[in-house]
Enzyme design. Sequence first.
Site, PDB file in Angstrom:
ATOM      1  CG  ASN A   1      -6.548  -0.600   0.938  1.00 37.94           C
ATOM      2  OD1 ASN A   1      -5.927  -0.050   0.039  1.00 37.94           O
ATOM      3  ND2 ASN A   1      -5.954  -1.179   1.969  1.00 37.94           N
TER       4      ASN A   1
ATOM      5  CG  HIS B   1      -3.136   3.581   2.335  1.00 39.59           C
ATOM      6  ND1 HIS B   1      -3.547   3.221   1.071  1.00 39.59           N
ATOM      7  CD2 HIS B   1      -3.196   2.453   3.092  1.00 39.59           C
ATOM      8  CE1 HIS B   1      -3.844   1.932   1.066  1.00 39.59           C
ATOM      9  NE2 HIS B   1      -3.646   1.444   2.275  1.00 39.59           N
TER      10      HIS B   1
ATOM     11  CB  CYS C   1      -0.947   0.000   1.195  1.00 37.02           C
ATOM     12  SG  CYS C   1      -2.217  -1.282   1.107  1.00 37.02           S
TER      13      CYS C   1
END
Length: 333
Positions: free
Chosen positions: A286, A256, A116
Amino acid sequence: MNKITAAITAVGGYVPDFVLTNKLLEGMVDTNDEWITSRTGIKERRILKEEGEGTSYMAIKAAEDLIQKKNLDPKEIDLVLVGTATPDLMVAATAAKVATEIGATNAFAYDLQAACSSFLYGMSTAASYVASGRYKKVLLIGADKMSSIIDYTDRTTCIIFGDGAGAALFEPNTEGEGLLDEYLRSDGIGREFLKMEAGGSILPATEETVKNRQHYVYQDGKSVFKFAVSNMADAAAKIMERNSLSHEDVNWLVPHQANKRIIDATANRMDLDHSKVMMNIHRYGNTTSGTLPLLLYDYESQLKKGDNLVFAAFGGGFTWGSIYLKWAYNSNN
């Protein structure tokens, strides 16, 4: 001569058409909309359903969106970087395919993988190439088809992830805008808590690994949450401290999109009003490498030249960090 920095001069994005809502997930696993929303902030996510298409499909779409908006000749692009945890193929770089398909025939291309944090790390890489003076236009794309490695019988992961891609063009700047500071970290202790067990060199694919469902993402949610909350917030606070930025100086937090509670904790640590926090987790979930550029894509029309942006991310590995960037243009949107 003024110092050369690397500024973002254009952004693009793409998300698939198919919307996987919490309601649809209720019919797939033992969960419900209230449970998902209260714990993650996610209401829906996008899934790439096109047969035979992978991460490159979305990366190309995001790049083409940027090229069209910027009226950019792709032959002027020097380098194409693709941050992804879900490449089209092992060995062959997805970025090479993307560069060819968008007509960036004068560019070299390669992939970056930091889970990520891939786009965040990619920002550092892209900026370094531009600041060296050797390259004028670096296209950085964050893209992931997370649905390809998600077990839709595992409610701990299938509620979180979605598919999507975003792109940013980095060019030289001598007016003091662009990437001004970075704080990037990693710790190998984290690979036990967030991983895909099989398919790599330690445990190649076998009939048994497929039967055991070891080719899907595994996450120890509590451990990852604990590390993410502290490290993402610490990194963002460190960047502010190093650059003498108060909460009033920061125009936007670009975090994020893993979990709304993690985002809120980071904003609170920065003493930042939540109106300054970019958020689209409720729409996309996500998207791993795609979250940061998709935020820029969604919020581009609200960004003004000179705005101070603090990026923060946390990913498997563990990888994490924060970047301070001064926005370089006013959108015409």
